[in-house]
Design a protein around this motif. Structure first.
Motif, PDB file in Angstrom:
ATOM      1  N   GLN A 349      16.223  41.350 -28.538  1.00 44.40           N
ATOM      2  CA  GLN A 349      15.023  40.757 -27.950  1.00 44.40           C
ATOM      3  C   GLN A 349      14.155  41.862 -27.370  1.00 44.40           C
ATOM      4  OE1 GLN A 349      15.149  37.313 -25.359  1.00 44.40           O
ATOM      5  NE2 GLN A 349      17.171  36.736 -26.115  1.00 44.40           N
ATOM      6  N   ILE A 350      12.860  41.553 -27.216  1.00 44.09           N
ATOM      7  CA  ILE A 350      11.910  42.538 -26.681  1.00 44.09           C
ATOM      8  C   ILE A 350      11.064  41.888 -25.595  1.00 44.09           C
ATOM      9  CG2 ILE A 350       9.979  44.074 -27.234  1.00 44.09           C
ATOM     10  CD1 ILE A 350      10.989  44.107 -30.128  1.00 44.09           C
ATOM     11  N   LYS A 351      10.909  42.592 -24.482  1.00 38.20           N
ATOM     12  CA  LYS A 351       9.990  42.169 -23.428  1.00 38.20           C
ATOM     13  C   LYS A 351       9.037  43.320 -23.131  1.00 38.20           C
ATOM     14  CE  LYS A 351      12.828  38.640 -21.242  1.00 38.20           C
ATOM     15  NZ  LYS A 351      13.400  38.143 -19.960  1.00 38.20           N
ATOM     16  N   THR A 352       8.166  43.115 -22.158  1.00 39.74           N
ATOM     17  CA  THR A 352       7.097  44.079 -21.886  1.00 39.74           C
ATOM     18  C   THR A 352       7.618  45.494 -21.694  1.00 39.74           C
ATOM     19  OG1 THR A 352       5.822  42.322 -20.814  1.00 39.74           O
ATOM     20  CG2 THR A 352       5.135  44.597 -20.390  1.00 39.74           C
ATOM     21  N   ASP A 353       8.639  45.650 -20.843  1.00 41.89           N
ATOM     22  CA  ASP A 353       9.099  46.995 -20.512  1.00 41.89           C
ATOM     23  C   ASP A 353      10.558  47.245 -20.878  1.00 41.89           C
ATOM     24  OD1 ASP A 353      10.205  45.269 -18.691  1.00 41.89           O
ATOM     25  OD2 ASP A 353      10.021  46.645 -16.982  1.00 41.89           O
ATOM     26  N   ARG A 354      11.193  46.307 -21.610  1.00 43.92           N
ATOM     27  CA  ARG A 354      12.622  46.435 -21.883  1.00 43.92           C
ATOM     28  C   ARG A 354      13.013  45.791 -23.197  1.00 43.92           C
ATOM     29  NH1 ARG A 354      14.373  43.445 -16.608  1.00 43.92           N
ATOM     30  NH2 ARG A 354      12.652  44.730 -15.937  1.00 43.92           N
ATOM     31  N   VAL A 355      14.192  46.145 -23.675  1.00 41.27           N
ATOM     32  CA  VAL A 355      14.738  45.550 -24.894  1.00 41.27           C
ATOM     33  C   VAL A 355      16.182  45.154 -24.630  1.00 41.27           C
ATOM     34  CG1 VAL A 355      13.239  46.801 -26.497  1.00 41.27           C
ATOM     35  CG2 VAL A 355      15.409  47.823 -25.777  1.00 41.27           C
ATOM     36  N   LEU A 356      16.645  44.123 -25.342  1.00 38.70           N
ATOM     37  CA  LEU A 356      18.032  43.678 -25.249  1.00 38.70           C
ATOM     38  C   LEU A 356      18.810  44.282 -26.418  1.00 38.70           C
ATOM     39  CD1 LEU A 356      20.196  41.815 -23.931  1.00 38.70           C
ATOM     40  CD2 LEU A 356      19.469  40.047 -25.557  1.00 38.70           C
ATOM     41  N   LEU A 357      19.874  45.043 -26.098  1.00 38.51           N
ATOM     42  CA  LEU A 357      20.704  45.675 -27.122  1.00 38.51           C
ATOM     43  C   LEU A 357      21.859  44.755 -27.486  1.00 38.51           C
ATOM     44  CD1 LEU A 357      20.741  49.346 -25.776  1.00 38.51           C
ATOM     45  CD2 LEU A 357      19.085  48.222 -27.296  1.00 38.51           C
ATOM     46  N   LYS A 358      21.927  44.379 -28.738  1.00 34.31           N
ATOM     47  CA  LYS A 358      22.835  43.339 -29.205  1.00 34.31           C
ATOM     48  C   LYS A 358      24.306  43.682 -28.985  1.00 34.31           C
ATOM     49  CE  LYS A 358      23.940  40.681 -33.410  1.00 34.31           C
ATOM     50  NZ  LYS A 358      23.576  40.466 -34.823  1.00 34.31           N
ATOM     51  N   GLU A 359      24.707  44.897 -29.331  1.00 31.14           N
ATOM     52  CA  GLU A 359      26.132  45.239 -29.323  1.00 31.14           C
ATOM     53  C   GLU A 359      26.729  45.265 -27.915  1.00 31.14           C
ATOM     54  OE1 GLU A 359      24.362  46.661 -33.101  1.00 31.14           O
ATOM     55  OE2 GLU A 359      23.798  46.745 -30.986  1.00 31.14           O
ATOM     56  N   ILE A 360      25.910  45.595 -26.914  1.00 27.04           N
ATOM     57  CA  ILE A 360      26.432  45.653 -25.546  1.00 27.04           C
ATOM     58  C   ILE A 360      25.841  44.551 -24.666  1.00 27.04           C
ATOM     59  CG2 ILE A 360      26.977  48.112 -25.569  1.00 27.04           C
ATOM     60  CD1 ILE A 360      24.322  48.662 -24.187  1.00 27.04           C
ATOM     61  N   VAL A 361      25.039  43.656 -25.285  1.00 23.48           N
ATOM     62  CA  VAL A 361      24.442  42.500 -24.606  1.00 23.48           C
ATOM     63  C   VAL A 361      23.842  42.920 -23.260  1.00 23.48           C
ATOM     64  CG1 VAL A 361      24.766  40.053 -24.065  1.00 23.48           C
ATOM     65  CG2 VAL A 361      26.359  41.190 -25.599  1.00 23.48           C
ATOM     66  N   SER A 362      22.961  43.915 -23.294  1.00 24.09           N
ATOM     67  CA  SER A 362      22.397  44.453 -22.057  1.00 24.09           C
ATOM     68  C   SER A 362      20.917  44.800 -22.251  1.00 24.09           C
ATOM     69  CB  SER A 362      23.149  45.717 -21.634  1.00 24.09           C
ATOM     70  OG  SER A 362      24.512  45.439 -21.373  1.00 24.09           O
ATOM     71  N   TRP A 363      20.153  44.562 -21.167  1.00 21.70           N
ATOM     72  CA  TRP A 363      18.738  44.925 -21.163  1.00 21.70           C
ATOM     73  C   TRP A 363      18.593  46.363 -20.677  1.00 21.70           C
ATOM     74  CZ3 TRP A 363      14.912  41.937 -23.125  1.00 21.70           C
ATOM     75  CH2 TRP A 363      15.167  40.586 -23.305  1.00 21.70           C
ATOM     76  N   VAL A 364      17.816  47.156 -21.414  1.00 18.54           N
ATOM     77  CA  VAL A 364      17.536  48.535 -21.009  1.00 18.54           C
ATOM     78  C   VAL A 364      16.031  48.753 -21.097  1.00 18.54           C
ATOM     79  CG1 VAL A 364      19.773  49.397 -21.806  1.00 18.54           C
ATOM     80  CG2 VAL A 364      17.797  49.459 -23.356  1.00 18.54           C
ATOM     81  N   TYR A 365      15.543  49.709 -20.305  1.00 16.77           N
ATOM     82  CA  TYR A 365      14.110  50.013 -20.344  1.00 16.77           C
ATOM     83  C   TYR A 365      13.736  50.688 -21.662  1.00 16.77           C
ATOM     84  CZ  TYR A 365      13.912  48.950 -15.359  1.00 16.77           C
ATOM     85  OH  TYR A 365      13.972  48.325 -14.145  1.00 16.77           O
ATOM     86  N   LYS A 366      12.556  50.380 -22.145  1.00 14.50           N
ATOM     87  CA  LYS A 366      12.079  50.970 -23.393  1.00 14.50           C
ATOM     88  C   LYS A 366      12.037  52.495 -23.317  1.00 14.50           C
ATOM     89  CE  LYS A 366       9.209  47.124 -25.066  1.00 14.50           C
ATOM     90  NZ  LYS A 366       7.834  46.673 -25.379  1.00 14.50           N
ATOM     91  N   LYS A 367      11.723  53.013 -22.151  1.00 19.81           N
ATOM     92  CA  LYS A 367      11.626  54.461 -22.003  1.00 19.81           C
ATOM     93  C   LYS A 367      12.980  55.152 -22.157  1.00 19.81           C
ATOM     94  CE  LYS A 367      11.958  54.310 -16.933  1.00 19.81           C
ATOM     95  NZ  LYS A 367      13.242  55.004 -16.870  1.00 19.81           N
ATOM     96  N   ASP A 368      14.079  54.357 -22.092  1.00 15.67           N
ATOM     97  CA  ASP A 368      15.414  54.941 -22.190  1.00 15.67           C
ATOM     98  C   ASP A 368      16.026  54.829 -23.577  1.00 15.67           C
ATOM     99  OD1 ASP A 368      15.561  55.845 -19.579  1.00 15.67           O
ATOM    100  OD2 ASP A 368      16.302  53.940 -18.812  1.00 15.67           O
ATOM    101  N   VAL A 369      15.254  54.322 -24.545  1.00 20.59           N
ATOM    102  CA  VAL A 369      15.774  54.243 -25.910  1.00 20.59           C
ATOM    103  C   VAL A 369      14.839  54.973 -26.860  1.00 20.59           C
ATOM    104  CG1 VAL A 369      17.052  52.092 -25.579  1.00 20.59           C
ATOM    105  CG2 VAL A 369      14.656  52.007 -26.306  1.00 20.59           C
ATOM    106  N   VAL A 370      15.399  55.466 -27.935  1.00 17.83           N
ATOM    107  CA  VAL A 370      14.641  56.229 -28.928  1.00 17.83           C
ATOM    108  C   VAL A 370      14.916  55.632 -30.298  1.00 17.83           C
ATOM    109  CG1 VAL A 370      14.303  58.474 -30.004  1.00 17.83           C
ATOM    110  CG2 VAL A 370      14.810  58.333 -27.565  1.00 17.83           C
ATOM    111  N   GLY A 371      13.844  55.358 -31.064  1.00 18.86           N
ATOM    112  CA  GLY A 371      14.027  54.872 -32.423  1.00 18.86           C
ATOM    113  C   GLY A 371      14.717  55.918 -33.260  1.00 18.86           C
TER     114      GLY A 371
END
Length: 466
Positions: A349-371
């Motif tokens: 899932q995607i929200k304004t400033d964060r994304v939900l990572l499926k494998e660990i079922v956790s929301w993290v800030y977009k700035k902390d992930v890299v494509g």
């Protein structure tokens, strides 16, 4: 007519002068205790007698074939279970009296008409009322939470149900009705309809507009009051809606209720904001509310300041990203363990400033992930490093479950009479908190939480910001 799950409802409340005798202690209801009156009179006569005498004996609700009458506040104890001053039944349960169950003229529980039909209808009404009480007070309807008077002190009560072996069928009917209310729709509520004018009243309606006071200028912290309309009100509504978490006057309505009219829903949003941040709760937005809103906006700006200078990465559901090794905390506030950093995950899932990572079922800030396929990963990682010292400790916070017996129901929408249950969360457990919404059919509003990868709603008095 006000009804309670289809049963006509009214109040004949004990006077405040007698509360020290009849209901002296605050209470969060955890169970229901069922009684029968052992006479043939009406609910009205039962309640009149109880609230009119000076005996401590008391109960919350009486039910007959035509209506349900509330006599005690549900948030105060009654003396009805016979298990002592500090007994669990007396101190933690709602007392329900079912009328029309004993023929005094014939001195028998073997009823004949019309009393027989009156009792059967009173029992049917009791099923609806008790199921609704369970929903209203977050009590799961089961044999552990719906008790007979007999279960507390071995008194032969409810006597007719015990004598005729009706209890198990009665209990099963309550459970079935409760499941219908939770899983489908409640037909009505014990609370009177909300007659407060809606915030989005049409300004073209002269009869409505004449009731409002127009104000001009900008909102800079001056006190605003219900019944006003104009630019300062819209400024205040907009700041509440743009807060993190947001406090919408009416989520889902046009502009989420931001309409420059200060009505009941805007006042409710102010109260929720004040409660959330521990401010003075009076529903009047003034200097304190304005200052907190400005402070929150400043904090939000500083947190995103360094990353806003570079182009925002584009994220898509099901795309792969890598969680930066420099990430400090989840978007929900908990510390990210080193074991999950530097690994690849799928965006669910995607929200304004964060994304939900499926494998660990956790929301993290977009700035902390890299494509993983991004050619600019180096600059993005650098951005994460440069902002890792900013405050990330759960800007939405967490909600702790309180004021329930065992667990709170999580609903699919903020309307406890029309929502579906999507699960339960145990007392004392916490959930990521998105904010607070007014919703429907709850004087306390609802908490919006992150639950099972989506959004859920919990009745306001069953959660506490932690």
């Amino acid at each position: 007519m006000t009804t309670m799950n289809g049963v006509p409802f009214r109040q004949m409340m004990v006077s405040t002068s007698k509360r020290s005798i009849k209901c002296p202690n605050p209470m969060v209801p955890k169970k229901i205790t069922v009684h029968e009156t052992d006479n043939m009179t009406t609910a009205e006569n039962e309640v009149k007698y109880m609230i009119g005498n000076d005996s401590s004996t008391s109960y919350h609700t009486a039910i007959d074939e035509t209506e349900v009458i509330q006599a005690l506040p549900y948030n105060r104890n009654g003396w009805h279970s016979g298990d002592g001053k500090n007994g669990y039944g007396n101190r933690n349960t709602i007392g329900v009296e079912i009328c029309r169950n004993y023929d005094r003229n014939r001195q028998t529980r073997n009823l004949i008409e019309p009393l027989k039909s009156q009792y059967n209808k009173a029992k049917e009404n009791a099923v609806k009322v008790i199921a609704q009480l369970c929903v209203d007070h977050n009590i799961v309807a089961n044999s552990s939470n719906i008790k007979r008077h007999y279960d507390w002190n071995r008194k032969n009560c409810p006597s007719k149900m015990i004598a005729d072996k009706l209890w198990n069928a009665f209990l099963n009917d309550i459970i079935a009705e409760y499941n219908r209310l939770v899983g489908k729709k409640a037909t009505s509520s014990s609370k009177p309809a909300n007659n407060t004018s809606k915030d989005n009243s049409s300004s073209s309606n002269s009869s409505t507009k004449s009731k409002w006071t127009k104000i001009e200028g900008k909102w800079t912290g001056q006190s605003l009051f219900e019944g006003q309309y104009g630019p300062p009100v819209e400024d205040m509504q907009t700041m509440l809606a743009n807060n993190t978490p947001p406090f919408y006057p009416e989520k889902g309505a046009k502009n989420n209720g931001v309409d420059n009219y200060f009505g009941g829903q805007t006042k409710d949003a102010v109260i929720r904001f004040q409660t959330y941040y521990g401010l003075k709760v009076d529903g009047i937005p003034g200097k304190e509310v304005y200052g907190k809103l400005k402070e929150n906006k400043s904090d939000s700006s500083s947190e995103s300041g360094s990353s806003s200078k570079s182009s925002s990465p584009s994220f898509k559901v099901n795309s792969k990203v890598t969680l930066s090794k420099s990430a400090k905390k989840y978007a929900t506030g908990q510390t990210i363990p080193s074991s999950v950093k530097g690994k690849s995950y799928t965006i669910q899932q995607i929200k304004t400033d964060r994304v939900l990572l499926k494998e660990i079922v956790s929301w993290v800030y977009k700035k902390d992930v890299v494509g993983t396929s991004s050619s600019s990963s180096k600059s993005k990682t650098s951005t994460s490093n440069s902002s890792s010292n900013s405050s990330e400790s759960g800007k939405h916070g967490k909600l702790k479950i309180v004021n329930v017996n065992s667990a709170a129901i999580v609903m699919d929408k903020p309307d406890r009479n029309n929502a579906k249950s999507i699960g339960t969360i145990k007392k004392g457990a916490t959930l990521p908190l998105n904010g607070s919404v007014r919703g429907k059919n709850s004087d306390n509003g609802y908490w919006e939480v992150e639950y099972k990868g989506g959004l859920g709603y919990i009745t306001g008095n069953f959660g506490q910001k932690s």
